[in-house]
Motif scaffolding. Structure first.
Motif, short mmCIF file in Angstrom:
data_model
loop_
_atom_site.label_atom_id
_atom_site.label_comp_id
_atom_site.label_asym_id
_atom_site.label_seq_id
_atom_site.Cartn_x
_atom_site.Cartn_y
_atom_site.Cartn_z
N UNK A 150 -43.69 -52.11 63.31
CA UNK A 150 -43.51 -53.54 63.02
C UNK A 150 -42.74 -53.79 61.74
N UNK A 151 -42.50 -54.99 61.53
CA UNK A 151 -41.82 -55.54 60.41
C UNK A 151 -40.49 -55.86 60.68
N UNK A 186 -41.21 -37.87 69.54
CA UNK A 186 -41.93 -39.23 70.19
C UNK A 186 -41.05 -40.56 69.47
N UNK A 187 -40.85 -41.34 70.29
CA UNK A 187 -40.11 -42.43 69.87
C UNK A 187 -41.23 -43.75 69.74
N UNK A 188 -40.94 -44.54 68.73
CA UNK A 188 -41.37 -45.85 68.91
C UNK A 188 -40.50 -46.87 69.77
N UNK A 189 -41.18 -48.19 70.16
CA UNK A 189 -40.51 -48.89 70.92
C UNK A 189 -39.19 -49.82 70.31
N UNK A 190 -39.18 -49.74 69.00
CA UNK A 190 -37.99 -50.29 68.34
C UNK A 190 -38.27 -51.55 67.84
N UNK A 191 -37.76 -51.98 66.78
CA UNK A 191 -37.94 -53.36 66.20
C UNK A 191 -36.69 -53.95 65.77
N UNK A 192 -36.28 -55.16 66.15
CA UNK A 192 -34.98 -55.65 65.75
C UNK A 192 -34.87 -56.05 64.27
N UNK A 193 -33.88 -55.63 63.48
CA UNK A 193 -33.60 -56.18 62.46
C UNK A 193 -32.03 -56.82 62.46
N UNK A 220 -31.35 -59.77 51.42
CA UNK A 220 -32.85 -59.62 51.26
C UNK A 220 -33.35 -58.32 51.56
N UNK A 221 -34.54 -58.27 51.67
CA UNK A 221 -35.52 -57.19 51.97
C UNK A 221 -36.34 -57.29 53.01
N UNK A 222 -36.56 -56.06 53.55
CA UNK A 222 -37.56 -55.97 54.76
C UNK A 222 -38.31 -54.51 54.56
N UNK A 223 -39.48 -54.67 55.14
CA UNK A 223 -40.15 -53.35 55.16
C UNK A 223 -40.78 -53.02 56.70
N UNK A 224 -40.23 -51.99 57.09
CA UNK A 224 -40.60 -51.49 58.57
C UNK A 224 -41.88 -50.64 58.49
N UNK A 225 -42.67 -50.75 59.31
CA UNK A 225 -43.85 -49.74 59.66
C UNK A 225 -43.80 -49.01 60.71
N UNK A 226 -44.40 -47.89 60.98
CA UNK A 226 -44.60 -47.23 62.02
C UNK A 226 -45.90 -46.26 62.03
N UNK A 227 -46.95 -46.64 62.99
CA UNK A 227 -47.98 -46.04 62.87
C UNK A 227 -48.40 -44.96 64.13
#
Length: 115
Positions: A7-8, A104-111, A16-23
Motif C-alpha cells: 500500500x501507499x 514471494x512478490x507483492x501485487x505492486x503499487x503504482x508511484x 514530494x514524498x511517499x511511504x510504501x508499506x508491504x505486510x
C-alpha cells in the motif's frame, strides 16, 4: 502460501514524498532478506533497496540518500520512505520477501511523480 500486501502508492509532485508499506502473512523472521523493486514503463525490473535479516540495508545508486527502507518486526511489515521524488522514480513498485527456498512478490503499487 505467503501473501504480501502493498500500500501507499499514488501521484506526487516532484520533490514530494511517499511511504510504501508491504505486510507479510508470515513472520518476517522466516525470510533471509526483503526488498523493494520497481519496474518503470517500458523498462525491466530493477532493485531499489534490500534489507537483510540482520538489518543491513543496500540501496541502488539512483535512490541513495533519498529512499530509506525499514522494517517493523511486530507487524511483519517493511516500508520504503521515498523523499525528493523525481519523475524518473515513476514505476510500479513491488516488494519481495525471499526465504531459503522460495521467493514471494507483492501485487505492486503504482508511484507516479509528475507535476
Amino acid at each position: 502460501q505467503v501473501q504480501l500486501v502493498e500500500s501507499g502508492g499514488g501521484l506526487v509532485q516532484p520533490g514530494g514524498s511517499l511511504t510504501l508499506s508491504c505486510a507479510a502473512s508470515a513472520s518476517i523472521f522466516s525470510f533471509i532478506h526483503m526488498g523493494w523493486y520497481r519496474q518503470p514503463p517500458g523498462k525491466e525490473r530493477e532493485m531499489v533497496a534490500i534489507i537483510t535479516s540482520g538489518g543491513s540495508a543496500i540501496y541502488a545508486d539512483s535512490v541513495k540518500g533519498r529512499f530509506t527502507m525499514s522494517r517493523e518486526n511486530a507487524k511483519n511489515t517493511v516500508y520504503l520512505q521515498m523523499n525528493s521524488l523525481k519523475p524518473e522514480d515513476t514505476a510500479v513498485y513491488l516488494c519481495n520477501f525471499r526465504g531459503a527456498y522460495q521467493s514471494y512478490w507483492g501485487q505492486g503499487t503504482q508511484v507516479t511523480v509528475s507535476s
